[in-house]
Design an enzyme around this catalytic site. Structure first.
Site, PDB file in Angstrom:
ATOM      1  N   ASP A 170     -49.106  59.756 -28.983  1.00 59.54           N
ATOM      2  CA  ASP A 170     -48.871  58.997 -27.756  1.00 59.54           C
ATOM      3  C   ASP A 170     -48.684  59.982 -26.591  1.00 59.54           C
ATOM      4  O   ASP A 170     -47.934  60.967 -26.710  1.00 59.54           O
ATOM      5  CB  ASP A 170     -47.626  58.119 -27.904  1.00 59.54           C
ATOM      6  CG  ASP A 170     -47.485  57.124 -26.768  1.00 59.54           C
ATOM      7  OD1 ASP A 170     -48.011  56.007 -26.905  1.00 59.54           O
ATOM      8  OD2 ASP A 170     -46.844  57.467 -25.754  1.00 59.54           O
ATOM      9  N   ASN A 186     -50.292  57.137 -13.992  1.00 61.09           N
ATOM     10  CA  ASN A 186     -50.985  55.972 -13.431  1.00 61.09           C
ATOM     11  C   ASN A 186     -50.373  55.543 -12.107  1.00 61.09           C
ATOM     12  O   ASN A 186     -51.095  55.239 -11.142  1.00 61.09           O
ATOM     13  CB  ASN A 186     -50.919  54.798 -14.416  1.00 61.09           C
ATOM     14  CG  ASN A 186     -52.107  54.772 -15.377  1.00 61.09           C
ATOM     15  OD1 ASN A 186     -53.148  55.334 -15.087  1.00 61.09           O
ATOM     16  ND2 ASN A 186     -51.929  54.130 -16.507  1.00 61.09           N
ATOM     17  N   ASP A 234     -57.593  56.820 -16.276  1.00 64.86           N
ATOM     18  CA  ASP A 234     -58.730  56.663 -17.181  1.00 64.86           C
ATOM     19  C   ASP A 234     -59.382  58.013 -17.475  1.00 64.86           C
ATOM     20  O   ASP A 234     -59.843  58.262 -18.593  1.00 64.86           O
ATOM     21  CB  ASP A 234     -59.758  55.708 -16.577  1.00 64.86           C
ATOM     22  CG  ASP A 234     -59.277  54.258 -16.604  1.00 64.86           C
ATOM     23  OD1 ASP A 234     -58.274  53.986 -17.290  1.00 64.86           O
ATOM     24  OD2 ASP A 234     -59.907  53.403 -15.939  1.00 64.86           O
ATOM     25  N   GLU A 288     -52.211  54.286 -24.116  1.00 61.12           N
ATOM     26  CA  GLU A 288     -52.229  55.731 -24.298  1.00 61.12           C
ATOM     27  C   GLU A 288     -51.881  56.135 -25.722  1.00 61.12           C
ATOM     28  O   GLU A 288     -51.538  57.295 -26.004  1.00 61.12           O
ATOM     29  CB  GLU A 288     -51.248  56.399 -23.331  1.00 61.12           C
ATOM     30  CG  GLU A 288     -49.767  56.086 -23.580  1.00 61.12           C
ATOM     31  CD  GLU A 288     -49.293  54.823 -22.890  1.00 61.12           C
ATOM     32  OE1 GLU A 288     -48.082  54.696 -22.651  1.00 61.12           O
ATOM     33  OE2 GLU A 288     -50.125  53.946 -22.583  1.00 61.12           O
TER      34      GLU A 288
END
Length: 567
Positions: A426, A434, A443, A471
């Site tokens: 992770d 973000n 992205d 993620e």
């Protein structure tokens, strides 16, 4: 297609020659004869004394249960001759030859005796006891025939010509039977190898045609010398009816999908059933004594009409297989129509045209064998294309569109081995990236992670990698021990961080990944997933950017970013 067209042209040319050139040694007798019909079997004396003779002979007289024919010898060739006619099923016949001296030479022939005088084709050939110069008249009584052809197709031929013609025709018919057998076996092999219905229907139809050719052409008497006329006729009529009935299901499976409408499919099934029912006509006529030959031939007419309409519709829709079917069946269909017309006295041809049917059927068998091979190539191409498309769709369905890694569906369907090690990876603080840089940059980070994991798979460092969602990623590792797997995974974590820094330089924050790991072992995938997820939670709670895994006794091993073994 070109081969089929060429073969059809050759058959057409041969049949045209056959129709023009008929046996010169045979002389038709019925039109010069007289006929006498009766419901009971009259003796020769009663027949000669009767005043009910019809001259010239009438075909309607031949449809009664018993009929006499008086044959004048004027049209006969000189010398010893054989009386020939159609060996159609009957209860026997009597042939009486009256000499110019008045003596009567009468012989009754049972169905078995008639069969013993078979000649090639649906004919018998019985030598007359006197030379034609000594014959005053000939009488023949036919008992309970299945049709009038026994009388109407009478002819004579020089006795010396019968054996050579029989040999030549027998060899030709045996050759045609062998051709049918070869293409039938070819269709059977293809039906088994390709699991094809239309090849099986073609095999069944050709097999029945082979039986028909053997029985109808009298070759069956070489196999069963004591076979009588009624069983032979029953086998012949039933075989060709079953063969023709196979055309319906063959056509439904042979043409490309969508070429025949549902209503037309039902009509084809119905007409094929009607044609199959024709196989029962000969046994019914045998049991009842009724002449059902006309009904027998009429039962094939609906199939010819509906089949022609169906092929025409498929042709208009662009069906290549409809064209191949047409090329293969145009000649046999024309010959079959002629035979039906001849059964109702609507054709100018005589029994010599029967050979055309055998040749047409053999030619059709070869042509359809070529067409089936062509269809198989088409089906194989369609199947391969469908498999390719299916593989592509399956690949798309199992891939994550953003990173190119396998997705959760593929992860859930994987069969894990006990020796496999599962790791859940992770990204740390990905929500912050973000929020600060936008989802497009986020992205790009995820794509960089996907590339790093894909490179590790290519390099053999890991077995497979998935994006589970957001993620979160999963990795499968093959290692000798859990510790060796941990070292390998930690190198992968470092590669993820390096790839992200290189691919997304505008992100100033350090991009790191935490991971939890567990062996599949005996407890299976579900327990390994729970253990790895708990280890990941422990890695996150311990400060992130680290790898944790359970080493037993509730002890969690932790590897920080740069272990010595990975340096």
């Amino acid at each position: 297609m070109r081969r089929i067209a060429t073969l059809t042209a050759v058959i057409l040319a041969f049949l045209a020659t056959l129709a023009v050139v008929s046996p010169a040694s045979a002389h038709s007798l019925f039109d010069q004869s007289c006929s006498l019909a009766s419901d009971t079997p009259l003796t020769l004396a009663e027949a000669r004394a009767s005043g009910d003779w019809h001259c010239p002979a009438q075909r309607s007289d031949m449809k009664t249960r018993h009929a006499w024919v008086r044959i004048p010898p004027a049209e006969m060739p000189p010398g010893t001759v054989d009386l020939q006619s159609d060996s159609m099923a009957s209860d026997g016949m009597t042939i009486a030859t009256i000499g110019r001296d008045g003596k009567v030479h009468a012989t009754h022939y049972t169905p078995t005796a008639i069969a013993h005088h078979w000649t090639a084709g649906t004919r018998f050939s019985i030598p007359l006891p006197l030379e034609t110069k000594d014959i005053d008249s000939i009488y023949m009584r036919i008992d309970n025939p299945i049709g009038p052809q026994v009388a109407t197709s009478m002819s004579v031929a020089p006795h010396d010509s019968v054996a050579p013609e029989r040999l030549v025709l027998s060899v030709m018919l045996a050759f045609l039977t062998g051709m049918l057998a070869i293409v039938a076996i070819h269709s059977l092999v293809m039906s088994i190898a390709m699991q094809s219905r239309f090849a099986f229907y073609n095999f069944t139809g050709l097999g029945m045609l082979m039986i028909y050719t053997i029985s109808s052409s009298s070759l069956i008497f070489l196999i069963f010398p004591n076979l009588e006329l009624w069983p032979r006729t029953t086998i012949s009529y039933a075989a060709v009816a079953i063969s023709i009935s196979m055309l319906g299901p063959f056509l439904l499976n042979f043409l490309e999908p969508g070429m025949i409408t549902p209503s037309m499919r039902r009509l084809i099934v119905l007409t094929a059933s009607i044609a199959f029912a024709a196989s029962l006509i000969a046994p019914l006529a045998w049991l009842t004594g009724w002449s059902l030959r006309g009904i027998y031939h009429l039962l094939f007419v609906p199939g010819i009409v509906i089949g022609t309409i169906a092929i025409r519709e498929a042709w208009r829709k662009g069906s290549v297989m409809a064209r191949a079917f047409t090329y293969a069946w145009i000649v046999p269909t024309l010959v079959a129509v002629e035979r039906i017309a001849r059964a109702f006295n609507l054709s100018p041809l005589d029994y010599t045209a029967d050979t055309a049917f055998y040749i047409a059927m053999a030619g059709e068998g070869i042509a359809m064998s070529i067409a089936i091979a062509w269809r198989f190539n088409s089906v194989k191409h369609e199947r391969d294309e469908a498999l390719r498309r299916g593989s592509e769709l399956a690949e798309v369905a199992s891939r994550d569109s953003l990173t190119g890694l396998f997705n959760r569906r593929d992860f859930d369907s994987r069969r894990w081995r006990k020796s496999d090690v599962l790791a859940i990876v992770d990204l740390d603080r990905f929500k912050t990236i973000n929020d600060r840089h936008g989802h497009l940059v986020g992205d790009e980070v995820l794509r960089a992670v996907g590339k790093a994991l894909a490179d590790c798979v290519s390099a053999g460092q890991i077995l497979r990698a998935w994006r589970l969602g957001g993620e979160e990623f999963a990795v499968a590792i093959d290692a000798a021990s859990i510790d060796a797997a941990a070292i390998a995974l930690n190198v992968v974590r470092e590669r993820i961080a390096a790839e992200a820094r290189s691919a997304v330089p505008q992100v100033q924050e350090t991009i790191t990944a935490s991971a939890g790991m567990a062996s599949i072992g005996k407890e299976g995938m579900r327990q390994a997933y729970r253990t790895a997820d708990a280890a990941l939670y422990h890695a996150k709670a311990s400060g992130r950017d680290r790898l944790c895994y359970d080493v037993g006794s509730h002890t969690m091993a932790t590897i920080f970013p740069r272990p010595r073994a990975a340096a």
